[in-house]
Write a protein that holds these residues in place. Structure first.
Motif, PDB file in Angstrom:
ATOM      1  N   LEU A 258      -8.875   0.435   3.798  1.00 52.07           N
ATOM      2  CA  LEU A 258      -7.656  -0.222   3.349  1.00 52.07           C
ATOM      3  C   LEU A 258      -6.442   0.302   4.095  1.00 52.07           C
ATOM      4  CD1 LEU A 258      -8.164  -0.342  -0.540  1.00 52.07           C
ATOM      5  CD2 LEU A 258      -8.889  -1.986   1.203  1.00 52.07           C
ATOM      6  N   ALA A 259      -6.487   1.568   4.494  1.00 50.61           N
ATOM      7  CA  ALA A 259      -5.357   2.158   5.207  1.00 50.61           C
ATOM      8  C   ALA A 259      -5.164   1.549   6.595  1.00 50.61           C
ATOM      9  CB  ALA A 259      -5.557   3.667   5.324  1.00 50.61           C
ATOM     10  N   HIS A 260      -6.182   0.873   7.122  1.00 51.18           N
ATOM     11  CA  HIS A 260      -6.092   0.302   8.465  1.00 51.18           C
ATOM     12  C   HIS A 260      -5.598  -1.145   8.454  1.00 51.18           C
ATOM     13  CE1 HIS A 260      -8.061   3.843  10.065  1.00 51.18           C
ATOM     14  NE2 HIS A 260      -9.037   3.699   9.189  1.00 51.18           N
ATOM     15  N   LEU A 261      -5.422  -1.731   7.265  1.00 58.79           N
ATOM     16  CA  LEU A 261      -4.914  -3.097   7.176  1.00 58.79           C
ATOM     17  C   LEU A 261      -3.401  -3.098   7.358  1.00 58.79           C
ATOM     18  CD1 LEU A 261      -6.993  -4.355   4.098  1.00 58.79           C
ATOM     19  CD2 LEU A 261      -7.418  -4.838   6.520  1.00 58.79           C
ATOM     20  N   THR A 262      -2.897  -4.069   8.086  1.00 54.72           N
ATOM     21  CA  THR A 262      -1.463  -4.200   8.299  1.00 54.72           C
ATOM     22  C   THR A 262      -1.000  -5.571   7.818  1.00 54.72           C
ATOM     23  OG1 THR A 262      -1.798  -5.019  10.558  1.00 54.72           O
ATOM     24  CG2 THR A 262      -1.484  -2.637  10.272  1.00 54.72           C
ATOM     25  N   ASP A 263       0.289  -5.659   7.538  1.00 55.15           N
ATOM     26  CA  ASP A 263       0.850  -6.903   7.028  1.00 55.15           C
ATOM     27  C   ASP A 263       1.848  -7.502   8.007  1.00 55.15           C
ATOM     28  OD1 ASP A 263      -0.475  -7.006   4.486  1.00 55.15           O
ATOM     29  OD2 ASP A 263       0.808  -5.347   3.843  1.00 55.15           O
ATOM     30  N   SER A 264       2.012  -8.808   7.898  1.00 59.94           N
ATOM     31  CA  SER A 264       2.973  -9.537   8.711  1.00 59.94           C
ATOM     32  C   SER A 264       4.198  -9.864   7.859  1.00 59.94           C
ATOM     33  CB  SER A 264       2.342 -10.826   9.239  1.00 59.94           C
ATOM     34  OG  SER A 264       3.220 -11.527  10.073  1.00 59.94           O
ATOM     35  N   SER A 265       5.345  -9.946   8.501  1.00 58.71           N
ATOM     36  CA  SER A 265       6.594 -10.202   7.782  1.00 58.71           C
ATOM     37  C   SER A 265       6.872 -11.694   7.655  1.00 58.71           C
ATOM     38  CB  SER A 265       7.760  -9.528   8.509  1.00 58.71           C
ATOM     39  OG  SER A 265       7.943 -10.126   9.792  1.00 58.71           O
TER      40      SER A 265
ATOM     41  N   TRP B 204       2.111 -10.993   4.005  1.00 59.03           N
ATOM     42  CA  TRP B 204       0.686 -11.305   3.921  1.00 59.03           C
ATOM     43  C   TRP B 204      -0.059 -10.533   4.994  1.00 59.03           C
ATOM     44  CZ3 TRP B 204       3.760 -16.051   4.134  1.00 59.03           C
ATOM     45  CH2 TRP B 204       4.242 -16.308   5.417  1.00 59.03           C
ATOM     46  N   LEU B 205      -1.379 -10.533   4.877  1.00 54.26           N
ATOM     47  CA  LEU B 205      -2.219  -9.754   5.778  1.00 54.26           C
ATOM     48  C   LEU B 205      -2.101 -10.257   7.214  1.00 54.26           C
ATOM     49  CD1 LEU B 205      -4.444  -7.508   5.889  1.00 54.26           C
ATOM     50  CD2 LEU B 205      -6.106  -9.389   5.766  1.00 54.26           C
ATOM     51  N   SER B 206      -1.906  -9.339   8.146  1.00 52.29           N
ATOM     52  CA  SER B 206      -1.894  -9.667   9.566  1.00 52.29           C
ATOM     53  C   SER B 206      -3.334  -9.751  10.062  1.00 52.29           C
ATOM     54  CB  SER B 206      -1.129  -8.600  10.349  1.00 52.29           C
ATOM     55  OG  SER B 206      -1.130  -8.901  11.730  1.00 52.29           O
TER      56      SER B 206
ATOM     57  N   ILE C 148     -11.226  -5.760 -12.722  1.00 45.66           N
ATOM     58  CA  ILE C 148     -10.892  -6.454 -11.476  1.00 45.66           C
ATOM     59  C   ILE C 148      -9.510  -5.981 -11.042  1.00 45.66           C
ATOM     60  CG2 ILE C 148     -10.415  -8.662 -10.348  1.00 45.66           C
ATOM     61  CD1 ILE C 148     -12.307 -10.007 -12.273  1.00 45.66           C
ATOM     62  N   ALA C 149      -9.423  -5.415  -9.853  1.00 41.01           N
ATOM     63  CA  ALA C 149      -8.144  -5.005  -9.274  1.00 41.01           C
ATOM     64  C   ALA C 149      -7.661  -6.138  -8.373  1.00 41.01           C
ATOM     65  CB  ALA C 149      -8.284  -3.712  -8.491  1.00 41.01           C
ATOM     66  N   ALA C 150      -6.731  -6.937  -8.877  1.00 45.39           N
ATOM     67  CA  ALA C 150      -6.201  -8.080  -8.136  1.00 45.39           C
ATOM     68  C   ALA C 150      -4.791  -7.748  -7.667  1.00 45.39           C
ATOM     69  CB  ALA C 150      -6.208  -9.331  -9.008  1.00 45.39           C
ATOM     70  N   LEU C 151      -4.704  -6.845  -6.710  1.00 42.34           N
ATOM     71  CA  LEU C 151      -3.443  -6.286  -6.244  1.00 42.34           C
ATOM     72  C   LEU C 151      -3.359  -6.339  -4.723  1.00 42.34           C
ATOM     73  CD1 LEU C 151      -3.564  -3.056  -8.435  1.00 42.34           C
ATOM     74  CD2 LEU C 151      -2.049  -5.005  -8.834  1.00 42.34           C
ATOM     75  N   PRO C 152      -2.167  -6.231  -4.150  1.00 38.55           N
ATOM     76  CA  PRO C 152      -2.077  -6.031  -2.700  1.00 38.55           C
ATOM     77  C   PRO C 152      -2.814  -4.763  -2.290  1.00 38.55           C
ATOM     78  CG  PRO C 152       0.068  -6.583  -3.626  1.00 38.55           C
ATOM     79  CD  PRO C 152      -0.848  -6.341  -4.785  1.00 38.55           C
ATOM     80  N   HIS C 153      -3.288  -4.707  -1.052  1.00 36.92           N
ATOM     81  CA  HIS C 153      -4.116  -3.568  -0.644  1.00 36.92           C
ATOM     82  C   HIS C 153      -3.365  -2.247  -0.740  1.00 36.92           C
ATOM     83  CE1 HIS C 153      -2.175  -3.492   3.374  1.00 36.92           C
ATOM     84  NE2 HIS C 153      -2.200  -4.805   3.295  1.00 36.92           N
ATOM     85  N   SER C 154      -2.059  -2.249  -0.479  1.00 35.44           N
ATOM     86  CA  SER C 154      -1.295  -1.007  -0.580  1.00 35.44           C
ATOM     87  C   SER C 154      -1.171  -0.552  -2.024  1.00 35.44           C
ATOM     88  CB  SER C 154       0.097  -1.196   0.028  1.00 35.44           C
ATOM     89  OG  SER C 154       0.775  -2.283  -0.597  1.00 35.44           O
ATOM     90  N   ALA C 155      -1.023  -1.497  -2.960  1.00 37.05           N
ATOM     91  CA  ALA C 155      -0.933  -1.149  -4.382  1.00 37.05           C
ATOM     92  C   ALA C 155      -2.268  -0.654  -4.905  1.00 37.05           C
ATOM     93  CB  ALA C 155      -0.448  -2.354  -5.182  1.00 37.05           C
ATOM     94  N   LEU C 156      -3.360  -1.237  -4.432  1.00 30.83           N
ATOM     95  CA  LEU C 156      -4.678  -0.772  -4.862  1.00 30.83           C
ATOM     96  C   LEU C 156      -4.923   0.658  -4.396  1.00 30.83           C
ATOM     97  CD1 LEU C 156      -7.523  -1.122  -6.030  1.00 30.83           C
ATOM     98  CD2 LEU C 156      -8.180  -2.224  -3.870  1.00 30.83           C
ATOM     99  N   SER C 157      -4.574   0.949  -3.154  1.00 31.17           N
ATOM    100  CA  SER C 157      -4.780   2.304  -2.631  1.00 31.17           C
ATOM    101  C   SER C 157      -4.068   3.347  -3.479  1.00 31.17           C
ATOM    102  CB  SER C 157      -4.282   2.385  -1.180  1.00 31.17           C
ATOM    103  OG  SER C 157      -5.024   1.523  -0.343  1.00 31.17           O
ATOM    104  N   ALA C 158      -2.902   2.989  -4.026  1.00 33.47           N
ATOM    105  CA  ALA C 158      -2.127   3.941  -4.828  1.00 33.47           C
ATOM    106  C   ALA C 158      -2.801   4.259  -6.157  1.00 33.47           C
ATOM    107  CB  ALA C 158      -0.731   3.384  -5.075  1.00 33.47           C
TER     108      ALA C 158
END
Length: 469
Positions: free
Chosen positions: A299-306, A399-401, A273-283
């Motif tokens: 996953l590359a098309h997901l963006t995050d909010s500040s 978090w995810l936008s 189970i990869a329980a990581l942020p989407h950017s960390a999983l992609s790496a």
């Protein structure tokens, strides 16, 4: 790992990974959980152990964690940890709004069955004009009855455009709906999808009366969630590998074969189970895998909010916790809670701004000054109180936008590889990226593994029955 049981390796010790680990260990799996940091918590924690700020200790969360009554998965997990009674003993709070001209308004909380508590509250909510209230009441009644059903294209338009179509005025959208959107979804009305905004409105306000109640835990998440979860994981036999960062997933045909750690170790299991942020999983995914599967490409098309939080400690006294949504200010909502770890007087106030990346560039001194002013405006009882501690927390990717079209890119737990599942608050749970979403995601991954692990036995039993007849 213990080979007498099916083995599961979980990468990531945030809420999703910990929830999956607990669910699987309680069902007889041998679980190893790897976390790159020295403690569990993931996005729920912010500072390192022992970190201090000028004036004393600081809250460890990047932003205060609030619990809604409709977040049933979170409450169920707290029941299992034994901390739900502590949290439920805290008085719930309602939604207060502070407008630009320092006018305050509390949304009426009526003791009536759903959705009449909301309909009656709207009728009495004079922060909206009579025309806006009438249009809103008509809209809420139609939404509750499902006649006509919500449009199918809500995911493709912004919440602001949708509310405008329903007849909500620019003033209502700016002073009421936008603060609510920032609090519930972590972003501006003109940014988030109408579908998710409508979903959260129905969950919070058009169901049970208690679903819209907000609970502000009296202490940080380490006490009421993380420490009890860690103790329960150890009791059920979960192997915790802290300071163990994954470097790469190794694939073999249609399965994951191993995980390489940064320290040179290689770990294997039956399930991953990869329980990581989407950017960390992609790496962790080899490029040849990403280019071959749309599941990973999206996953590359997901963006995050500040998120920007200023934690302030005042040496005054507040009788109960408060939640105030702000309109037309730098910060978007304020949470206060009395100090509970000591007998001394004091109150923590957290001022939060979400979805405004430009605010992250301001100097700490300027942000603290603005936060202090907003806190005193929102909580007049603090006018004469002195501020003893201040700390700024910046999260460019909090978090995810939830922009229009994002839902189609949020992945389901099952990946294209038979023994790899993906968990996290950003996956397709039907919730905003929150604690509730992370817990739901972890539970779904665990359920998928339990079902798949039991399927061969069920097939064998069915084959025996067929042979006997």
């Amino acid at each position: 790992m213990n080979k007498t049981k099916p083995t599961v390796l979980i990468i990531g010790g945030g809420a999703a990974g910990v929830t999956a680990a607990l669910a699987l260990s309680e069902r007889g799996f041998a679980v190893t959980l790897c976390e790159q940091r020295g403690r569990l918590g993931g996005r729920l924690i912010d500072c390192l152990d022992g970190e201090q700020s000028a004036g004393g200790p600081i809250p460890p969360e990047p932003a205060p964690i609030l619990l809604l009554g409709c977040q049933t998965a979170t409450w169920n997990l707290l029941d299992r940890c034994g901390t739900a009674p502590l949290i439920r003993s805290t008085p719930t709070v309602g939604f207060e709004l502070l407008f630009a001209a320092d006018r305050r308004m509390r949304f009426p909380r009526l003791w009536a069955p759903g959705p009449w508590h909301t309909l009656g509250g709207v009728a009495l909510f004079t922060a909206l004009s009579f025309r806006d209230r009438w249009r809103l009441l008509s809209f809420l009644e139609r939404t509750w009855e499902g006649a006509p059903p919500l449009p199918q294209n809500l995911e493709l338009q912004t919440a602001d455009a949708w509310l405008e179509e329903t007849g909500q005025s620019q003033t209502a959208r700016a002073t009421v709906w936008n603060p609510l959107s920032r609090f519930l979804l972590g972003d501006d009305l003109k940014t988030v999808s109408a579908a998710m905004f409508a979903t959260m409105l129905k969950r919070c306000f058009l169901s049970r009366q208690r679903d819209s109640a907000v609970t502000i835990p009296p202490t940080d998440a380490e006490h009421w969630l993380l420490a009890p979860l860690r103790a329960r994981l150890l009791r059920t036999g979960v192997t915790l590998r802290l300071n163990s960062a994954a470097a790469r997933l190794v694939f073999d045909d249609d399965r994951v074969a191993a995980v390489h750690l940064h320290n040179g170790e290689t770990l294997t299991a039956d399930w991953y189970i990869a329980a990581l942020p989407h950017s960390a999983l992609s790496a962790l995914i080899p490029e040849r895998i990403v280019t071959h599967f749309a599941y990973f490409q999206q996953l590359a098309h997901l963006t995050d909010s500040s998120a920007l939080t200023v934690h302030l400690r005042f040496e005054g006294r507040l009788r109960s916790p408060r939640l105030v949504l702000l309109a037309g200010r730098t910060f978007h909502w304020i949470v206060s809670r009395p100090l509970s770890e000591s007998q001394e007087e004091g109150v923590w106030v957290s001022t939060v701004a979400v979805g405004t990346a430009e605010a992250l560039e301001r100097a700490d001194s300027e942000l603290i000054q603005i936060a202090q002013r907003d806190a005193v405006d929102a909580l007049p009882a603090l006018v004469a109180a002195s501020m003893s501690t201040a700390r700024v927390s910046r999260k460019p990717r909090a978090w995810l936008s939830l922009r229009p079209g994002t839902r189609a890119m949020r992945p389901l737990p099952r990946s294209p590889f038979a023994n790899l599942l993906v968990a996290g608050d950003w996956t397709d749970t039907g919730w905003p990226a929150s604690l509730e979403s992370a817990i739901v995601s972890g539970e779904r991954c665990a359920e998928a593994i339990v079902w798949n692990a039991s399927a061969p036995a069920a097939r064998q039993y069915g084959e025996r029955l067929t042979a006997d007849h």
